[in-house]
Design an enzyme around this catalytic site. Structure first.
Site, PDB file in Angstrom:
ATOM      1  N   ASP A 192       0.528  -1.896  -0.401  1.00  0.00           N
ATOM      2  CA  ASP A 192      -0.090  -0.233   0.233  1.00  0.00           C
ATOM      3  C   ASP A 192       0.862   1.238  -0.149  1.00  0.00           C
ATOM      4  O   ASP A 192       1.126   1.997  -0.689  1.00  0.00           O
ATOM      5  CB  ASP A 192      -0.528  -0.312   1.320  1.00  0.00           C
ATOM      6  CG  ASP A 192      -1.387  -1.536   1.519  1.00  0.00           C
ATOM      7  OD1 ASP A 192      -2.586  -1.840   1.185  1.00  0.00           O
ATOM      8  OD2 ASP A 192      -1.015  -2.708   2.061  1.00  0.00           O
ATOM      9  N   GLU A 242       1.923  -6.499  -5.386  1.00  0.00           N
ATOM     10  CA  GLU A 242       1.765  -5.332  -6.442  1.00  0.00           C
ATOM     11  C   GLU A 242       2.665  -4.757  -7.105  1.00  0.00           C
ATOM     12  O   GLU A 242       2.735  -4.857  -7.882  1.00  0.00           O
ATOM     13  CB  GLU A 242       0.111  -4.939  -5.866  1.00  0.00           C
ATOM     14  CG  GLU A 242      -0.400  -3.801  -6.953  1.00  0.00           C
ATOM     15  CD  GLU A 242      -1.647  -3.187  -6.654  1.00  0.00           C
ATOM     16  OE1 GLU A 242      -2.256  -3.990  -6.356  1.00  0.00           O
ATOM     17  OE2 GLU A 242      -2.111  -1.866  -7.283  1.00  0.00           O
TER      18      GLU A 242
END
Lengths: 375, 190
Positions: free
Chosen positions: A16, A274
Site C-alpha cells: 500500500d 503488487e
C-alpha cells in the site's frame, strides 16, 4: 499548481505505502503537483524510505508533505481540502475530511485508486462514477491495469533509461554496496521476495541439487525467515550460508531504488503482491509472481487472468505457466523450476516485448493526472 | 428511505442516486484486491429513463426507497400520456416516454392488471404481467407442414402495430402469448 491529498492505510506489508509513495513522488516530480500523503503507519513507511520520521505529525520528505493519519483526525477547514483527493485501495476517508470536501464550493476530484488486476471486468469499471449519498459527492474508480482501457502502471519518467544504463560495472558496484561478490560465470542469481509459501522447501532442495551455482538474495521478512527454517540456520545480512550449489544471502530491507537495482542485477526475480510485481515487469528480467492469497482462492482467477495476457504472444508459455502455478500452490515446483530457468533467455526476450507494450499504455500517474485535470 | 448495502442490492431495487430515483437493472459482483469487492450496477433513472452505470464498494451504504405500488388497468391514450385507472377509479397519467418498454403492448380494451409504481405520489413506471395475450393483425401465411415452432417469421399485433417474431405456423387472427420481459413470442393460444 493543483493540490493532491493521497490517503493510505497500511493494511499489511508494504504494498500500500510502496505504491502511494511512488505515486506521490511522480506527481510531485513530474507533474509539479503539491502533494500531501496521509499515512496511518509511519513505521512501515520508514522502512521503505529511511528519512521518514516515525514520530512526526507533519514532515517534508523530497518536497512531499507527509502527514500522520491518526484515528483522531482533526477538524478540517474547507480551504485545506485538496483539489484532487485519492483514497488508495478503497480506504475510507476520515469523516472530518469528507465533511470538509462536501462544504467546498468547487467539489474536489475524488478518486478511489483500486487494486491491480488483469481481469476483464476491470476495463468495464475503470473511470466509472460512484455517487456517494452520504456526502452528495461523486467518487471515481480508477483501475491500474495492463490494457489501454485501464489506467496503466506506475512508472517514473526516467525509469527505463536508468535501467538501460545499469551495466555490468553498475551491477558490480551494487553488489559491492551489499557486501556481495560480483557474479561469477555460470552462476544464477535469484532475488526472493515472497509471502509464506509451501512450495519453498521443495524449491530450496532443487536449488541445493542444481548443476549451476544458485545465489539467492532473500528479502528481509518471510523469505529470509522461511529459508532459515528450511536450512535450520540463522540468516543475517552480511553473512552467507552455503549448501552444495546453493548460497543464500539475507538482505537488509532495501529502499525502493535499491530494490529496483536488485531486480535489474538478478537473472530471475521472485516477487509478490503488487508493487514488486510491477517493478519486475519494468526490470525486464524473468520473474515468478506469488499473488496475494485471497479467500475462496479468488487470487487464482486473477493469476490466470494475468498469465493469459502476459503470455498471449509467447511460444513457450507453458514453461512460465507451470512454474508460476507451482509457486502459487498448483503444481510441482521441483520440475517446473529447471525448465523455467533453462528457458530464461527466451523468457527475458518476451519480457522486453511485454514491457514495451506496457510502456505504450502511458503510465498511471500521467493517466491519473490527465483524468483529474479533465474533471 | 432505507439503507441498502451495495453488496446486497438486487435487480428491481429502487435507490436514490444523485437525488433521483433509479431502478437497478443489473448488478455485477467482482472480487477486488485483498478481500474487498467492487459492485458494478446498471440503473435506469425513473424520472428520465436515462440508463447509467456506476460502481460501488461492496460495503458502501446506499439510499434505498420503499415505493408505493398499485394494481391498475389501462384506460386510454391522451397524448402525450397514457391513462391508467385503479380499483377506486382514480386516474393516473404517465408520460409516454417513460413507458418505452411497455407502450408497444398497450391496447384499448386490454384487461391485463398492471403494477404502477409511485415515487412521491407520482406514477413513474408500469410493469405488465410477465405473460400477456395479444391478437395478430397481420403475418405472412403459415408455412405448410412446419409445426416445430423453430422457424420464425414477423407478425404485427392488433392495435399497437408492434412487430415481433412468431412461429411460422401462426396465422392472422391468432391470439398469442408474449413474454413481456424478453419481448419474445411464447406460444399460440388454443
Amino acid at each position: 499548481m493543483r493540490r493532491w491529498d493521497i490517503f493510505c492505510r497500511v493494511v499489511d506489508n508494504f504494498g500500500d505505502i510502496g505504491t502511494c509513495w511512488r505515486l506521490a513522488q511522480q506527481l510531485a516530480n513530474e507533474h509539479r503537483a503539491v502533494v500531501r500523503l496521509w499515512v496511518d503507519r509511519l513505521e512501515s513507511f520508514a522502512r521503505l524510505c529511511p528519512t521518514v520520521l516515525t514520530d512526526a505529525a507533519v514532515q517534508d520528505v523530497d518536497s512531499i508533505e507527509i502527514r500522520h493519519w491518526r484515528s483522531d483526525f482533526p477538524e478540517v477547514d474547507v480551504a485545506d481540502v485538496a483539489d484532487v483527493v485519492i483514497e488508495a485501495f478503497a480506504c475510507e476517508l476520515p469523516e472530518n475530511y469528507l465533511a470538509a470536501m462536501t462544504r467546498r464550493i468547487v467539489a474536489p476530484v475524488w478518486i478511489n485508486l483500486e487494486y491491480l488486476s488483469a481481469e476483464a471486468w476491470v476495463e468495464d469499471c475503470h473511470l466509472l462514477t460512484s455517487p456517494q449519498p452520504r456526502s452528495s459527492l461523486t467518487k471515481h474508480f480508477f483501475f491500474p491495469g495492463f490494457s489501454a482501457r485501464t489506467g496503466g502502471l506506475l512508472r517514473e519518467r526516467d525509469l527505463l533509461k536508468t535501467r538501460d544504463a545499469f551495466d555490468s560495472a553498475a551491477a558490480t558496484e551494487f553488489w559491492s554496496s551489499l557486501g556481495i561478490a560480483p557474479q561469477k560465470n555460470g552462476e544464477i542469481r535469484v532475488s526472493l521476495f515472497c509471502y509464506a509459501n509451501t512450495a519453498l522447501p521443495e524449491l530450496v532442495q532443487t536449488w541445493i541439487e542444481s548443476r549451476n551455482p544458485i545465489v539467492v538474495l532473500a528479502s528481509q521478512g518471510a523469505a529470509t525467515e522461511q529459508i532459515a527454517a528450511i536450512l535450520e540456520e540463522t540468516l543475517v545480512p552480511g553473512v552467507s550460508s552455503c549448501r552444495q550449489a546453493l548460497t543464500v544471502h539475507a538482505l537488509p530491507f532495501l529502499p525502493q531504488p535499491d530494490y529496483d537495482r536488485l531486480l535489474w542485477a538478478c537473472d530471475v526475480n521472485f516477487v509478490r503482491g503488487e508493487d514488486s510485481f510491477v517493478r519486475a515487469q519494468w526490470a525486464q528480467r524473468p520473474f515468478v509472481w506469488q499473488i496475494y492469497p485471497q479467500a475462496d482462492e479468488a487470487h487464482l482467477v486473477k493469476l490466470e487472468a494475468f498469465l493469459e495476457r502476459f503470455l498471449e504472444k509467447f511460444d513457450h508459455s507453458d514453461v512460465v505457466r507451470r512454474c508460476w502455478r507451482a509457486w502459487n500452490g498448483r503444481g510441482d515446483i521441483g520440475s517446473a523450476w529447471p525448465e523455467f530457468v533453462s528457458n530464461r533467455s527466451l523468457i527475458q526476450q518476451h519480457g522486453e516485448v511485454w514491457a514495451f507494450q506496457l510502456d505504450r499504455l502511458g503510465n498511471l500517474a500521467n493517466n491519473l493526472s490527465y483524468f483529474a485535470c479533465g474533471k | 428511505m432505507s439503507v441498502k448495502i451495495a453488496g446486497d442490492i438486487t435487480s428491481g431495487n429502487v435507490l436514490i442516486v444523485e437525488n433521483q430515483p433509479v431502478v437497478v437493472l443489473t448488478k455485477e459482483y467482482n472480487k477486488s484486491g485483498r478481500n474487498a469487492a467492487v459492485i458494478k450496477v446498471r440503473m435506469k433513472n425513473l424520472m428520465t429513463n436515462r440508463i447509467l452505470e456506476s460502481v460501488f464498494k461492496a460495503d458502501d451504504k446506499l439510499e434505498g426507497v420503499v415505493l408505493e405500488k398499485k394494481n391498475c388497468t389501462y384506460s386510454y391514450f391522451a397524448p402525450p400520456s397514457h391513462v391508467f385507472v385503479d380499483a377506486e377509479f382514480n386516474q393516473y397519467e404517465i408520460d409516454s416516454d417513460v413507458l418505452a418498454d411497455v407502450e408497444k403492448y398497450l391496447a384499448p380494451e386490454m384487461t391485463d392488471v398492471c403494477e404502477v409504481t409511485f415515487y412521491e405520489g407520482r406514477p413513474i413506471s408500469v410493469v405488465l404481467p410477465r405473460t400477456i395475450v395479444r391478437e395478430v393483425e397481420y403475418t405472412e401465411p403459415a408455412a405448410r407442414g412446419d409445426t416445430s415452432g423453430k422457424v420464425m417469421k414477423p407478425a404485427i399485433l392488433k392495435d399497437t402495430k408492434h412487430e415481433l417474431q412468431v412461429s411460422a405456423f401462426v396465422e392472422i387472427g391468432d391470439k398469442i402469448e408474449i413474454d413481456t420481459l424478453s419481448g419474445e413470442f411464447k406460444r399460440r393460444c388454443t
